[in-house]
Design a protein around this motif. Structure first.
Motif, PDB file in Angstrom:
ATOM      1  N   LEU A  83      -6.132  19.765   4.659  1.00  0.00           N
ATOM      2  CA  LEU A  83      -5.289  19.830   5.686  1.00  0.00           C
ATOM      3  C   LEU A  83      -4.326  21.194   5.726  1.00  0.00           C
ATOM      4  O   LEU A  83      -3.868  21.735   4.675  1.00  0.00           O
ATOM      5  N   LYS A  84      -4.013  21.445   7.055  1.00  0.00           N
ATOM      6  CA  LYS A  84      -3.219  22.614   7.179  1.00  0.00           C
ATOM      7  C   LYS A  84      -1.832  22.435   6.577  1.00  0.00           C
ATOM      8  O   LYS A  84      -1.214  21.539   6.594  1.00  0.00           O
ATOM      9  N   ASP A  85      -1.562  23.546   5.874  1.00  0.00           N
ATOM     10  CA  ASP A  85      -0.091  23.596   5.284  1.00  0.00           C
ATOM     11  C   ASP A  85       0.268  22.271   4.186  1.00  0.00           C
ATOM     12  O   ASP A  85       1.438  21.927   4.228  1.00  0.00           O
ATOM     13  N   VAL A  86      -0.616  21.687   3.625  1.00  0.00           N
ATOM     14  CA  VAL A  86      -0.525  20.641   2.490  1.00  0.00           C
ATOM     15  C   VAL A  86      -1.024  21.112   1.601  1.00  0.00           C
ATOM     16  O   VAL A  86      -2.415  21.321   1.270  1.00  0.00           O
ATOM     17  N   GLU A  87      -0.212  20.751   0.254  1.00  0.00           N
ATOM     18  CA  GLU A  87      -0.851  21.285  -0.976  1.00  0.00           C
ATOM     19  C   GLU A  87      -1.551  20.256  -1.492  1.00  0.00           C
ATOM     20  O   GLU A  87      -1.325  18.943  -1.342  1.00  0.00           O
ATOM     21  N   MET A  88      -2.549  20.715  -2.157  1.00  0.00           N
ATOM     22  CA  MET A  88      -3.682  19.894  -2.825  1.00  0.00           C
ATOM     23  C   MET A  88      -3.326  18.681  -3.881  1.00  0.00           C
ATOM     24  O   MET A  88      -3.968  17.630  -4.175  1.00  0.00           O
ATOM     25  N   ILE A  89      -2.103  19.211  -4.490  1.00  0.00           N
ATOM     26  CA  ILE A  89      -1.542  18.099  -5.697  1.00  0.00           C
ATOM     27  C   ILE A  89      -1.221  16.976  -5.292  1.00  0.00           C
ATOM     28  O   ILE A  89      -1.171  15.835  -5.946  1.00  0.00           O
ATOM     29  N   LYS A 124       6.152   2.362 -12.210  1.00  0.00           N
ATOM     30  CA  LYS A 124       4.835   1.652 -12.446  1.00  0.00           C
ATOM     31  C   LYS A 124       3.785   2.668 -12.651  1.00  0.00           C
ATOM     32  O   LYS A 124       2.559   2.199 -12.538  1.00  0.00           O
ATOM     33  N   GLY A 125       4.131   4.006 -12.348  1.00  0.00           N
ATOM     34  CA  GLY A 125       3.188   5.160 -12.927  1.00  0.00           C
ATOM     35  C   GLY A 125       2.868   5.759 -11.289  1.00  0.00           C
ATOM     36  O   GLY A 125       1.982   6.641 -11.437  1.00  0.00           O
ATOM     37  N   TYR A 126       3.399   5.210 -10.191  1.00  0.00           N
ATOM     38  CA  TYR A 126       3.051   5.905  -8.888  1.00  0.00           C
ATOM     39  C   TYR A 126       3.514   7.251  -8.658  1.00  0.00           C
ATOM     40  O   TYR A 126       4.634   7.743  -9.389  1.00  0.00           O
ATOM     41  N   LEU A 127       2.714   8.201  -8.128  1.00  0.00           N
ATOM     42  CA  LEU A 127       3.111   9.597  -8.240  1.00  0.00           C
ATOM     43  C   LEU A 127       3.463   9.968  -6.524  1.00  0.00           C
ATOM     44  O   LEU A 127       3.230   9.049  -5.668  1.00  0.00           O
ATOM     45  N   THR A 128       4.080  11.258  -6.539  1.00  0.00           N
ATOM     46  CA  THR A 128       4.231  11.607  -5.109  1.00  0.00           C
ATOM     47  C   THR A 128       3.169  11.987  -4.443  1.00  0.00           C
ATOM     48  O   THR A 128       2.538  12.706  -4.653  1.00  0.00           O
ATOM     49  N   GLY A 129       2.922  11.499  -3.191  1.00  0.00           N
ATOM     50  CA  GLY A 129       1.780  11.529  -2.380  1.00  0.00           C
ATOM     51  C   GLY A 129       2.136  11.666  -0.828  1.00  0.00           C
ATOM     52  O   GLY A 129       3.426  11.826  -0.615  1.00  0.00           O
ATOM     53  N   LEU A 130       1.226  11.965  -0.083  1.00  0.00           N
ATOM     54  CA  LEU A 130       1.622  12.392   1.359  1.00  0.00           C
ATOM     55  C   LEU A 130       1.732  10.961   2.059  1.00  0.00           C
ATOM     56  O   LEU A 130       1.034  10.072   1.872  1.00  0.00           O
ATOM     57  N   VAL A 131       2.653  11.127   3.168  1.00  0.00           N
ATOM     58  CA  VAL A 131       3.237  10.028   3.729  1.00  0.00           C
ATOM     59  C   VAL A 131       3.664  10.496   5.189  1.00  0.00           C
ATOM     60  O   VAL A 131       3.997  11.803   5.279  1.00  0.00           O
ATOM     61  N   LEU A 132       3.829  10.019   6.067  1.00  0.00           N
ATOM     62  CA  LEU A 132       3.902  10.224   7.553  1.00  0.00           C
ATOM     63  C   LEU A 132       5.371   9.632   7.760  1.00  0.00           C
ATOM     64  O   LEU A 132       5.412   8.551   7.710  1.00  0.00           O
ATOM     65  N   ASP A 133       6.038  10.728   8.323  1.00  0.00           N
ATOM     66  CA  ASP A 133       7.687  10.382   8.559  1.00  0.00           C
ATOM     67  C   ASP A 133       8.015  10.766   9.988  1.00  0.00           C
ATOM     68  O   ASP A 133       8.027  12.143  10.118  1.00  0.00           O
ATOM     69  N   GLN A 134       8.178   9.960  11.049  1.00  0.00           N
ATOM     70  CA  GLN A 134       8.650  10.347  12.413  1.00  0.00           C
ATOM     71  C   GLN A 134       7.514  11.403  12.988  1.00  0.00           C
ATOM     72  O   GLN A 134       8.088  12.168  13.331  1.00  0.00           O
ATOM     73  N   GLY A 135       6.282  11.348  12.694  1.00  0.00           N
ATOM     74  CA  GLY A 135       5.451  12.015  13.123  1.00  0.00           C
ATOM     75  C   GLY A 135       5.018  13.198  12.564  1.00  0.00           C
ATOM     76  O   GLY A 135       4.400  14.292  13.043  1.00  0.00           O
ATOM     77  N   LYS A 136       5.397  13.399  11.359  1.00  0.00           N
ATOM     78  CA  LYS A 136       5.275  14.722  10.593  1.00  0.00           C
ATOM     79  C   LYS A 136       4.765  14.279   9.221  1.00  0.00           C
ATOM     80  O   LYS A 136       4.921  13.098   8.753  1.00  0.00           O
ATOM     81  N   ILE A 137       3.821  15.130   8.545  1.00  0.00           N
ATOM     82  CA  ILE A 137       3.582  14.956   6.966  1.00  0.00           C
ATOM     83  C   ILE A 137       4.768  15.242   5.980  1.00  0.00           C
ATOM     84  O   ILE A 137       5.503  16.101   6.361  1.00  0.00           O
ATOM     85  N   SER A 138       4.920  14.090   5.352  1.00  0.00           N
ATOM     86  CA  SER A 138       6.030  14.251   4.181  1.00  0.00           C
ATOM     87  C   SER A 138       5.369  13.950   2.918  1.00  0.00           C
ATOM     88  O   SER A 138       4.236  13.799   2.940  1.00  0.00           O
ATOM     89  N   CYS A 139       6.266  13.525   1.916  1.00  0.00           N
ATOM     90  CA  CYS A 139       5.791  13.332   0.656  1.00  0.00           C
ATOM     91  C   CYS A 139       6.834  12.151   0.036  1.00  0.00           C
ATOM     92  O   CYS A 139       7.854  12.157   0.484  1.00  0.00           O
ATOM     93  N   GLY A 140       6.240  11.223  -0.570  1.00  0.00           N
ATOM     94  CA  GLY A 140       6.993  10.123  -1.466  1.00  0.00           C
ATOM     95  C   GLY A 140       6.352   9.379  -2.532  1.00  0.00           C
ATOM     96  O   GLY A 140       5.129   9.442  -2.474  1.00  0.00           O
ATOM     97  N   ILE A 141       6.883   8.893  -3.316  1.00  0.00           N
ATOM     98  CA  ILE A 141       6.309   7.941  -4.271  1.00  0.00           C
ATOM     99  C   ILE A 141       5.401   6.931  -3.744  1.00  0.00           C
ATOM    100  O   ILE A 141       5.742   6.309  -3.057  1.00  0.00           O
ATOM    101  N   GLY A 142       4.297   6.901  -4.293  1.00  0.00           N
ATOM    102  CA  GLY A 142       3.070   6.235  -3.724  1.00  0.00           C
ATOM    103  C   GLY A 142       2.605   6.340  -2.396  1.00  0.00           C
ATOM    104  O   GLY A 142       1.754   5.745  -2.053  1.00  0.00           O
ATOM    105  N   GLY A 143       2.770   7.702  -2.302  1.00  0.00           N
ATOM    106  CA  GLY A 143       2.095   8.169  -0.827  1.00  0.00           C
ATOM    107  C   GLY A 143       0.629   8.100  -1.014  1.00  0.00           C
ATOM    108  O   GLY A 143      -0.097   8.317  -2.138  1.00  0.00           O
TER     109      GLY A 143
END
Length: 246
Positions: free
Chosen positions: A62-68, A108-127
């Motif tokens: 995905l454009k401008d999104v880190e693979m981590i 619980k072991g969840y990591l920071t992943g991709l989430v959608l926030d108000q029409g934009k790609i963001s990141c958050g725990i459990g994404g």
């Protein structure tokens, strides 16, 4: 005729936090006081007959999104699958994504992943758990199970190139008030089988008797429309054919 799509509303952090906590509390009260019987039991032995199956790739460029963040998503999916895999939806029971998975927290072991926030790609725990809810919703559409709650994504980050499913056929989730729920109104039980490989997320819906009905889900009336406030909206209809095997 299509209705006009309202312009997106952008809310501040305080407003979003307060609203989210309120809706979480309301959902918890509903779980406690409702008469609904939620699915919670699993069975190690899988049912013999497959209703439908589906898979989706774990990694996308995905454009401008880190693979981590996508690699973290795989970890998150594994934790959620451990709660859902082999669960049985008995007649009269309702499957609730969040009632089973629980709050995807760091403890619980969840990591920071991709989430959608108000029409934009963001990141958050459990994404990234939306990939699982998308798969579950698509599987359910190909079964006699009845959708009780489903929220459509307001923003689609994936390109149409190599798109396997119709636009708008996903199901977003956010703990716990944006849920995916489906009910078994039939007379036979169903079982979810979910697993990960190196490249894909896999899922299938099983039952204990030979299925007599098949389902075909497809898209019609696809179009784009310019809204009066300057943005563009996308429209389509998702339809389903029910086919008797006899």
């Amino acid at each position: 005729m299509y209705n006009n799509i309202i312009r997106p509303i952008y809310r501040g952090k305080l407003r979003k936090s307060a609203g989210k906590n309120l809706y979480i509390a309301i959902r918890c009260c509903h779980w406690y006081f409702t008469a609904n019987k939620f699915s919670k039991n699993t069975k190690q032995n899988l049912f013999a007959h497959s209703i439908t199956s589906h898979s989706s790739p774990l990694l996308r460029k995905l454009k401008d999104v880190e693979m981590i963040y996508q690699h973290n998503k795989i970890k998150n999916l594994g934790l959620a699958l451990a709660r859902i895999n082999k669960i049985i939806i008995y007649p009269g029971e309702t499957f609730s994504f969040w009632k089973i998975v629980g709050n995807p927290t760091k403890s619980k072991g969840y990591l920071t992943g991709l989430v959608l926030d108000q029409g934009k790609i963001s990141c958050g725990i459990g994404g990234g758990l939306c990939q699982l809810s998308n798969l579950l919703y698509w599987i359910t559409l190909h079964s006699p199970l009845t959708i009780k709650e489903r929220w459509r994504h307001s923003y689609d980050v994936f390109p149409d190139n190599d798109r396997k499913l119709p636009f708008g056929s996903g199901a977003t989730v956010s703990f716990n008030y944006i849920d995916l729920q489906f009910e078994n109104t039939t007379t036979q039980p169903y079982q979810l089988h979910l697993w990960l490989t190196d490249e894909d997320l896999h899922g299938e819906l099983l039952t204990d008797t030979i299925p007599q009905i098949e389902y075909e889900v497809y898209e019609t009336n696809h179009s784009f429309k310019q809204e009066t406030w300057g943005g563009y909206s996308r429209h389509n209809e998702i339809r389903r054919k029910t086919i008797n095997s006899n």
